[in-house]
Design an enzyme around this catalytic site. Structure first.
Site, PDB file in Angstrom:
ATOM      1  N   ASP A  34       3.542   1.103  -4.916  1.00 30.94           N
ATOM      2  CA  ASP A  34       2.663   1.929  -5.755  1.00 30.94           C
ATOM      3  C   ASP A  34       2.171   1.076  -6.914  1.00 30.94           C
ATOM      4  O   ASP A  34       2.963   0.696  -7.784  1.00 30.94           O
ATOM      5  CB  ASP A  34       3.449   3.144  -6.264  1.00 30.94           C
ATOM      6  CG  ASP A  34       2.578   4.054  -7.129  1.00 30.94           C
ATOM      7  OD1 ASP A  34       1.380   3.740  -7.332  1.00 30.94           O
ATOM      8  OD2 ASP A  34       3.110   5.077  -7.601  1.00 30.94           O
ATOM      9  N   ASP A  43       0.866  -1.185   0.000  1.00 31.56           N
ATOM     10  CA  ASP A  43       0.000   0.000   0.000  1.00 31.56           C
ATOM     11  C   ASP A  43       0.899   1.229   0.000  1.00 31.56           C
ATOM     12  O   ASP A  43       2.132   1.117   0.075  1.00 31.56           O
ATOM     13  CB  ASP A  43      -0.889  -0.033   1.269  1.00 31.56           C
ATOM     14  CG  ASP A  43      -2.190   0.744   1.105  1.00 31.56           C
ATOM     15  OD1 ASP A  43      -2.114   1.930   0.742  1.00 31.56           O
ATOM     16  OD2 ASP A  43      -3.267   0.184   1.359  1.00 31.56           O
ATOM     17  N   LYS A  60     -13.879  -2.026 -14.182  1.00 27.78           N
ATOM     18  CA  LYS A  60     -14.402  -3.151 -13.385  1.00 27.78           C
ATOM     19  C   LYS A  60     -15.021  -4.220 -14.295  1.00 27.78           C
ATOM     20  O   LYS A  60     -14.933  -5.415 -14.010  1.00 27.78           O
ATOM     21  CB  LYS A  60     -15.405  -2.641 -12.352  1.00 27.78           C
ATOM     22  CG  LYS A  60     -14.770  -1.720 -11.295  1.00 27.78           C
ATOM     23  CD  LYS A  60     -13.644  -2.414 -10.541  1.00 27.78           C
ATOM     24  CE  LYS A  60     -13.162  -1.610  -9.352  1.00 27.78           C
ATOM     25  NZ  LYS A  60     -12.102  -2.323  -8.594  1.00 27.78           N
ATOM     26  N   SER A  77     -16.605  -4.871  -9.182  1.00 32.40           N
ATOM     27  CA  SER A  77     -17.573  -4.023  -8.476  1.00 32.40           C
ATOM     28  C   SER A  77     -18.919  -4.295  -9.133  1.00 32.40           C
ATOM     29  O   SER A  77     -18.969  -4.678 -10.317  1.00 32.40           O
ATOM     30  CB  SER A  77     -17.221  -2.550  -8.662  1.00 32.40           C
ATOM     31  OG  SER A  77     -18.327  -1.724  -8.307  1.00 32.40           O
ATOM     32  N   TYR A 121     -14.806   3.945 -14.621  1.00 34.93           N
ATOM     33  CA  TYR A 121     -14.754   2.975 -13.520  1.00 34.93           C
ATOM     34  C   TYR A 121     -15.465   1.688 -13.928  1.00 34.93           C
ATOM     35  O   TYR A 121     -14.964   0.583 -13.701  1.00 34.93           O
ATOM     36  CB  TYR A 121     -15.395   3.603 -12.280  1.00 34.93           C
ATOM     37  CG  TYR A 121     -15.327   2.760 -11.028  1.00 34.93           C
ATOM     38  CD1 TYR A 121     -14.123   2.571 -10.353  1.00 34.93           C
ATOM     39  CD2 TYR A 121     -16.475   2.162 -10.499  1.00 34.93           C
ATOM     40  CE1 TYR A 121     -14.067   1.806  -9.190  1.00 34.93           C
ATOM     41  CE2 TYR A 121     -16.432   1.406  -9.347  1.00 34.93           C
ATOM     42  CZ  TYR A 121     -15.222   1.223  -8.689  1.00 34.93           C
ATOM     43  OH  TYR A 121     -15.173   0.466  -7.539  1.00 34.93           O
ATOM     44  N   PHE A 125     -19.902  -1.095   0.478  1.00 36.46           N
ATOM     45  CA  PHE A 125     -19.273  -1.476   1.748  1.00 36.46           C
ATOM     46  C   PHE A 125     -18.747  -0.243   2.475  1.00 36.46           C
ATOM     47  O   PHE A 125     -18.216   0.683   1.851  1.00 36.46           O
ATOM     48  CB  PHE A 125     -18.086  -2.422   1.492  1.00 36.46           C
ATOM     49  CG  PHE A 125     -18.492  -3.848   1.289  1.00 36.46           C
ATOM     50  CD1 PHE A 125     -19.162  -4.243   0.146  1.00 36.46           C
ATOM     51  CD2 PHE A 125     -18.217  -4.802   2.253  1.00 36.46           C
ATOM     52  CE1 PHE A 125     -19.553  -5.560  -0.044  1.00 36.46           C
ATOM     53  CE2 PHE A 125     -18.591  -6.120   2.085  1.00 36.46           C
ATOM     54  CZ  PHE A 125     -19.260  -6.510   0.931  1.00 36.46           C
ATOM     55  N   THR A 155     -16.092   1.237   3.841  1.00 39.30           N
ATOM     56  CA  THR A 155     -14.627   1.237   3.930  1.00 39.30           C
ATOM     57  C   THR A 155     -14.169   2.691   4.003  1.00 39.30           C
ATOM     58  O   THR A 155     -14.984   3.620   4.009  1.00 39.30           O
ATOM     59  CB  THR A 155     -14.001   0.580   2.682  1.00 39.30           C
ATOM     60  OG1 THR A 155     -14.369   1.384   1.543  1.00 39.30           O
ATOM     61  CG2 THR A 155     -14.486  -0.842   2.473  1.00 39.30           C
TER      62      THR A 155
HETATM   63  N1  LIG Z   1     -16.089   0.155  -0.759  1.00 41.87           N
HETATM   64  C1  LIG Z   1     -16.932  -0.239  -1.668  1.00 41.87           C
HETATM   65  O1  LIG Z   1     -18.154  -0.097  -1.501  1.00 41.87           O
HETATM   66  C2  LIG Z   1     -16.446  -0.879  -2.946  1.00 41.87           C
HETATM   67  C3  LIG Z   1     -17.408  -1.437  -3.807  1.00 41.87           C
HETATM   68  C4  LIG Z   1     -16.993  -2.067  -4.969  1.00 41.87           C
HETATM   69  C5  LIG Z   1     -15.639  -2.151  -5.262  1.00 41.87           C
HETATM   70  N2  LIG Z   1     -14.728  -1.583  -4.415  1.00 41.87           N
HETATM   71  C6  LIG Z   1     -13.320  -1.705  -4.797  1.00 41.87           C
HETATM   72  O2  LIG Z   1     -12.551  -2.240  -3.742  1.00 41.87           O
HETATM   73  C7  LIG Z   1     -11.188  -1.794  -3.854  1.00 41.87           C
HETATM   74  C8  LIG Z   1     -10.710  -1.288  -2.519  1.00 41.87           C
HETATM   75  O3  LIG Z   1     -11.569  -0.345  -2.046  1.00 41.87           O
HETATM   76  P1  LIG Z   1     -11.834  -0.023  -0.507  1.00 41.87           P
HETATM   77  O4  LIG Z   1     -13.274   0.280  -0.431  1.00 41.87           O
HETATM   78  O5  LIG Z   1     -11.209  -1.064   0.373  1.00 41.87           O
HETATM   79  O6  LIG Z   1     -11.049   1.351  -0.399  1.00 41.87           O
HETATM   80  P2  LIG Z   1     -10.107   1.913   0.735  1.00 41.87           P
HETATM   81  O7  LIG Z   1      -9.972   3.358   0.437  1.00 41.87           O
HETATM   82  O8  LIG Z   1     -10.584   1.500   2.100  1.00 41.87           O
HETATM   83  O9  LIG Z   1      -8.727   1.169   0.450  1.00 41.87           O
HETATM   84  C9  LIG Z   1      -7.966   1.383  -0.708  1.00 41.87           C
HETATM   85  C10 LIG Z   1      -6.493   1.255  -0.343  1.00 41.87           C
HETATM   86  O10 LIG Z   1      -5.745   1.443  -1.550  1.00 41.87           O
HETATM   87  C11 LIG Z   1      -4.594   2.172  -1.207  1.00 41.87           C
HETATM   88  N3  LIG Z   1      -4.000   2.841  -2.376  1.00 41.87           N
HETATM   89  C12 LIG Z   1      -4.335   4.048  -2.922  1.00 41.87           C
HETATM   90  N4  LIG Z   1      -3.493   4.349  -3.927  1.00 41.87           N
HETATM   91  C13 LIG Z   1      -2.606   3.318  -4.018  1.00 41.87           C
HETATM   92  C14 LIG Z   1      -1.487   3.054  -4.842  1.00 41.87           C
HETATM   93  N5  LIG Z   1      -1.095   3.932  -5.795  1.00 41.87           N
HETATM   94  N6  LIG Z   1      -0.783   1.919  -4.659  1.00 41.87           N
HETATM   95  C15 LIG Z   1      -1.167   1.032  -3.694  1.00 41.87           C
HETATM   96  N7  LIG Z   1      -2.221   1.214  -2.874  1.00 41.87           N
HETATM   97  C16 LIG Z   1      -2.928   2.354  -3.037  1.00 41.87           C
HETATM   98  C17 LIG Z   1      -5.094   3.193  -0.176  1.00 41.87           C
HETATM   99  O11 LIG Z   1      -4.017   3.746   0.575  1.00 41.87           O
HETATM  100  C18 LIG Z   1      -6.033   2.340   0.651  1.00 41.87           C
HETATM  101  O12 LIG Z   1      -5.379   1.770   1.764  1.00 41.87           O
HETATM  102  C19 LIG Z   1     -11.173  -0.779  -5.003  1.00 41.87           C
HETATM  103  O13 LIG Z   1     -10.761  -1.421  -6.177  1.00 41.87           O
HETATM  104  C20 LIG Z   1     -12.647  -0.388  -5.129  1.00 41.87           C
HETATM  105  O14 LIG Z   1     -12.962   0.026  -6.426  1.00 41.87           O
HETATM  106  C21 LIG Z   1     -15.101  -0.959  -3.282  1.00 41.87           C
END
Ligand SMILES: NC(=O)c1ccc[n+]([C@@H]2O[C@H](COP(=O)([O-])OP(=O)(O)OC[C@H]3O[C@@H](n4cnc5c(N)ncnc54)[C@H](O)[C@@H]3O)[C@@H](O)[C@H]2O)c1
Length: 261
Positions: A60, A37, A172, A155, A168, A201, A203
């Site tokens: 990254d 991360d 996805k 997603s 997006y 979710f 998050t």
């Molecule tokens: N939360 C939801 O409702 C939801 C729904 C569908 C899909 N998603 C997908 O789930 C995945 C994670 O989302 P989340 O909800 O856990 O988000 P989150 O913000 O809780 O976590 C994302 C993490 O990615 C890290 N990150 C950001 N830029 C980065 C980089 N350049 N290199 C490495 N890490 C990096 C962030 O620091 C963070 O810790 C994403 O692909 C998102 O599209 C989320």
């Protein structure tokens, strides 16, 4: 079943909502986890909490060499048996909000912004998948000739995107589309590929911009049952199950409480 004891696992976005829940579940299953991360404080704290030899590694996902270093770090902890690709990423430069094809001012979405989002969510996922698979191919096979498993994150927007989500949704939808192909490509070397398509979710993506109560009040009612947002641990539980269940392969699983738009 892919046995994670004496093995390593990689979680991109490992310090995030889904990522940290997954890292906890994979560590419980015996893996030393590389929390990959760009969130140093959260990542270091999680590695300390896991306390089983798991490490945080600043990674990254926009940089292939950085992903290679994270995979190498995992292999140094033990054979890489699971990679969970669940990172977020930087906003496109110049973007301010929903990215409609043509916005209310009549201005089209610049191609560079579209391409940026596809890079963050799709191209990077392919990079992690291919680099992790290359490392897993060198593993000794376990039961049923299994060397490892790769989980990508789609997603529900990959099926039913909302206005402003063309890029997006394309990214996805790309995850959903490539999952079966990746599973077929990697079948001869005993690596499975499964994706999870989460609904809504709670998050950091939400809790960083509003309180949990506000987020639940806004998004929870859209979920038929259970009538709330998802708990990131429900993603972690499914990820751990996918790792354990050899017959799950080549598919994307909706995890959304029956939410449909
Ligand atoms: N939360 C939801 O409702 C939801 C729904 C569908 C899909 N998603 C997908 O789930 C995945 C994670 O989302 P989340 O909800 O856990 O988000 P989150 O913000 O809780 O976590 C994302 C993490 O990615 C890290 N990150 C950001 N830029 C980065 C980089 N350049 N290199 C490495 N890490 C990096 C962030 O620091 C963070 O810790 C994403 O692909 C998102 O599209 C989320």
């Amino acid at each position: 079943m892919v046995d994670l004891t004496q093995a390593s696992a990689l979680v991109t976005g490992g310090a995030g909502g889904f990522g940290s829940a997954t890292a906890r579940r994979l560590a419980q299953a015996g893996a030393k986890v590389v929390i990959a991360d760009v969130a140093d404080e959260r990542g270091e704290a999680l590695a300390k909490e896991l306390g089983n030899g798991s490490i945080y590694m600043r990674t990254d996902i926009m940089d292939e060499a950085s992903i290679e270093r994270a995979v190498e770090a995992a292999v140094n902890l033990g054979p890489l048996r699971a990679a969970v690709v669940v990172h977020g990423g930087p906003r496109a430069p110049g973007s301010t909000g929903p990215a409609r094809v043509v916005n209310r001012q009549g201005i089209r979405l610049p191609l560079a912004q579209f391409a940026h989002t596809v890079n963050v969510y799709l191209n990077s996922a392919f990079a992690v998948t291919s680099i992790a698979a290359e490392a897993m191919a060198k593993n000794e096979p376990q039961d049923s000739n299994q060397r490892g498993v790769i989980i990508n994150t789609a997603s529900i927007a990959g099926y039913e995107g909302q206005a402003g989500q063309a890029a997006y949704s394309a990214a996805k939808g790309g995850i959903i589309g490539m999952t079966l192909t990746i599973a077929r490509d990697l079948a001869p070397i005993g690596i499975r590929a499964v994706s999870i398509a989460p609904g809504t979710f709670l998050t950091l993506a939400y809790s960083s911009v509003m309180t949990d109560e506000q987020a639940q009040a806004k998004w929870g009612p859209m979920v038929p049952n259970p009538h709330r947002m998802g708990d990131p641990d429900e993603y972690g539980i499914l990820a751990a199950h996918i790792v354990a269940n050899d017959f799950l392969n080549g598919t994307t699983i909706r995890l959304d409480g029956a939410q449909r738009f």
